[in-house]
Write a protein that holds these residues in place. Sequence first.
Motif, PDB file in Angstrom:
ATOM      1  N   ALA A 123     -12.653 -10.345   7.926  1.00 16.83           N
ATOM      2  CA  ALA A 123     -11.800 -10.212   6.747  1.00 16.83           C
ATOM      3  C   ALA A 123     -11.699  -8.756   6.320  1.00 16.83           C
ATOM      4  N   ASP A 124     -10.470  -8.312   6.134  1.00 16.07           N
ATOM      5  CA  ASP A 124     -10.194  -7.008   5.543  1.00 16.07           C
ATOM      6  C   ASP A 124      -9.376  -7.273   4.286  1.00 16.07           C
ATOM      7  N   PRO A 125     -10.030  -7.729   3.212  1.00 20.19           N
ATOM      8  CA  PRO A 125      -9.298  -8.137   2.013  1.00 20.19           C
ATOM      9  C   PRO A 125      -8.706  -6.933   1.295  1.00 20.19           C
ATOM     10  N   PRO A 126      -7.762  -7.163   0.381  1.00 18.77           N
ATOM     11  CA  PRO A 126      -7.243  -6.055  -0.437  1.00 18.77           C
ATOM     12  C   PRO A 126      -8.376  -5.337  -1.154  1.00 18.77           C
ATOM     13  N   ARG A 131      -1.797  -0.925  -3.581  1.00 18.27           N
ATOM     14  CA  ARG A 131      -0.944  -0.664  -2.419  1.00 18.27           C
ATOM     15  C   ARG A 131       0.452  -1.251  -2.580  1.00 18.27           C
ATOM     16  N   GLY A 132       0.567  -2.362  -3.275  1.00 14.26           N
ATOM     17  CA  GLY A 132       1.872  -2.989  -3.408  1.00 14.26           C
ATOM     18  C   GLY A 132       2.720  -2.435  -4.523  1.00 14.26           C
ATOM     19  N   VAL A 156      -4.560  -6.990  -5.167  1.00 12.49           N
ATOM     20  CA  VAL A 156      -5.296  -7.756  -6.169  1.00 12.49           C
ATOM     21  C   VAL A 156      -5.493  -6.886  -7.402  1.00 12.49           C
ATOM     22  N   ASP A 157      -5.338  -7.496  -8.565  1.00 11.06           N
ATOM     23  CA  ASP A 157      -5.611  -6.800  -9.823  1.00 11.06           C
ATOM     24  C   ASP A 157      -7.102  -6.481  -9.894  1.00 11.06           C
ATOM     25  N   PRO A 158      -7.480  -5.208 -10.128  1.00 14.12           N
ATOM     26  CA  PRO A 158      -8.909  -4.872 -10.201  1.00 14.12           C
ATOM     27  C   PRO A 158      -9.675  -5.735 -11.186  1.00 14.12           C
TER      28      PRO A 158
END
Length: 366
Positions: A123-126, A131-132, A156-158
């Motif tokens: 897995a290389d999650p956000p 980035r978006g 993903v929202d921090p």
Amino acid sequence: MNLRTEADLLLTLERGCYSLPELYRLAEQAGLADRNGGRWIIQDGQAQFKRRLRSALQTLKRQGQARPAGTGKAAWLIEGSTARPRRALLIWLPGDPSGVELVLGAAATVLAQADEPIDLVVADPPWALGRGDHRSAYRRTYGRDHSQVVAGYVDVDPAEYAEFTAEWITAASVALRPGGYLAVVTGAQQAARVQVTAEDAGLTYVNSIAIARRFGLYTRRRFVHQHHRVTLLTKGPLNTPDRVFHLPPEMPRGRTGHIYAADLWTDIPEQRRRNLLRYDNALHPTLVSRLIRATTDPEDLVADPFLGSGTTAIAALQDGRRFYGGDLNIESLRFTMARILAEVIPAIRPEIEQLALFDTPTGAPA
């Protein structure tokens, strides 16, 4: 999706068995007809973009990357459509040496839908870097040409990162077989959260592997981040006979000649796809292949719930493993399907003569 040339369309996105009118339509949808006088009518009475498309196709044929139809086939059987695939199954005829299945969905959902226990989840999650978002510091700082980047990356929202991480790692823990592995690629700042969350979900710590980067983002008020991490965990105790581990033969050797498989990897190249369409975030195949070969046996099932550019799927195919994965981004699935048809199958099965995409009726099983 932003494409620069007709060759990008053929090589990176829609490699398959199509009529010319369908290729023309795909080029128009991608905006290529409006590029550099593409709609001008030339001597053959057709628009210039059609000539450019045919020329690019002939070039690929001369290079052996586009083959005429024949008896052998490599096909994606798609539930939905090529524009909006919901599930895709790779079928190789004759003979199917490895299964590859892709699913559209969030990571936890993808993992929960696996039909059998998984041997390795890569897995290389956000990384919650924005980035978006075109306004983000990530985009301003790195200054990429985003016209060459596949659209649709979902960050993903921090503020939600902890909940997000717990949800998909818990699903991974359930999906793994006893002795199976979870390998999570993160920046240094997320590695601690990943390890603690995974241990809370019942997994056992194995390694924290540092992957050296050639360049880190320059900073004045803290040390430059010049590495990222792979946090490796297993399901069950370290001494279980269910856990396999193979020393990668390409790693350094000690004075006695034994492989010295250290947790600092300085030989992983930066991922580059010069002059080709690329995904917003991609691992180098060397990294993923080493993880796969070290922690699985041939024919084992490797999964990636953050499919991205499809590197894990490609590495699994090349290393003789089966693959199951997915992503929230439709373009990720399309990009991966195209890369496998265009880059992988011709290399490992040159006798395959036809590359094809087939849709199934809406709702039909793939």
